[in-house]
Write an enzyme that holds these catalytic residues in place. Sequence first.
Site: not given
Length: 564
Positions: A21, A40, A92, A97, A232, A471, A504
């Site tokens: 995202g 990041e 991620g 995978a 952050v 996930h 997510g």
Amino acid sequence: MVDSVSSSFDVDWVVVGSGFGGSVSAMRLAEKGYSVLVLERGEHFRNKDEMPKSNWDAKRYFYAPRFGMRGLFRLTFLKDVLVMSGAGVGGGSLGYAMTLYVPPQAYFEDEQWRELADWSSELAPHYDTAQRMLGVTDVTADDPADQLLKKYGDEIGVGHTYRKARVGTYLDSPGKESPDPYFGGAGPARVGCENIGRCMIGCPNGSKNSTDKNYLYFAQKLGTKIEARREVVGLRPLGDGGADGWEVTHQVTGTRRGRDRRTIRARGVVLAGGALGTNELLARCRFDGTLPNLSPRLGELIRTNSEAVLVVTVPEGRADALGKRVATTSSIYPDPLTHIETVTYAGSGSSLRGLFTVLTGSGNRLTRPLKWLGQMVRHPRWVAEIMFKPNWDDRTIVVLVMQALDSSMKFTFRRRRDGRVKMQTQQDPNNPNPTFIPAANAFTEWLARETGGAPGSSIPEALFGIPTTAHILGGAAIGADAQHGVIDKDHRVFGYENLLVCDGSAIPANVGVNPSLTITAMSERAIGLVPAKEGAEVPEQPFGSQPIEGKTATAEPEALASAH
């Protein structure tokens, strides 16, 4: 691109996090003429020499910055789930995978958001764009694990659901460097995949289409700045709910005393730190009093994709070719809502054997440890194969099972003395996340019989009734209003302006397959709704939204209508 920024702002947009995202957000905002800063908390792995050699290379594989570990893989132990997640520039995408599936129709019709739009139609073009940008292609070769999965599907009457995996990696010209094969020469050179199965450790050859090879690559070409190792810790709206911009406070990751703390001003903020990071940051700001109007639903509808992770460790001499592939190469649906894949670590993941033990059946937190003890006594060979014999990673097939069920839990938040937030979980009493999936154990037992191998469960599941997920989703989910969700259908945080969530945590339901493609597509749609910067020269069509000359993927984008 417009380089100038209003004198009252340091940057137009801050993107917090750089996974699927965040990468989409950075590129598309830059494409619209905005100046963008990506913050990041993880490391920036710029070349293969900086990647971990195996997951025994703890400092470069595991993410625990307070202990000097700045790797790409994070383990988070919570009361009701063990979470595996990514870290680093690319999030991620560095250690996943690479499987990029369109989800079942049930996802688009979940009651949490089905009344807000015709989601199949709304998202279809964005799935196409996401697949082009991520270079999705079909695995074509069969390996021994594929053949076994197909055989099992045939035996239980679902052989027609067997499919080769759609993956994001450059499969042409194995081992050879080629000029950019995806973007008409505008992207980075690539090395063809050699099928060494190291995808989840971090591809050492640069074959994987992680987002630093596409979205972030182009974002930086458009002027986006990336600062790694920056956490952050505060958001403060300016004006009426952020109408006049935002103050963003960040510091060196993993420090208790706020080392090198800085505050910058931006027109807008995109939260893209994943379900763990975004929920933690929003809760912290609510405790701080800077975001008092956040929805009371923050932290709710946490999804694990109703997931189970098991293993089968085959004996020496029967493991040939198990790791000569990409990490995931095929899947089946034993029922319409359950998805099974086989996965490999291929000689580079043996430190994770400590997460597994002998296969244990259903039960509660009292009976399952007793069943586990019985299995340990009855099956000493299983104990030896899974827990002690060498070359575990070369000999182990990981079984990954996901379900598109309406199950969930929620995060609860508590303020720590150092100002940080302690997150814990609480199961939904009506629709709890499953702690045991019969279909997962059934296939694992069958696979062990077929291979002469030893079947295994994750230790948290076997001993404590705690499932494992790679996930974790939700917590800042889409909803009709602030009483039903944290963000609206366009990913805008209720109660605030110029504050978006694109990761997510925005996912409103269990996807039932690997969610990376869905996070990418939904973020494409959300940022596509942000108007271009005034006066900026922007392309008529976002890059990648139409076929790209020179693209080598072997199949057209998968249409939503063809999903299982």
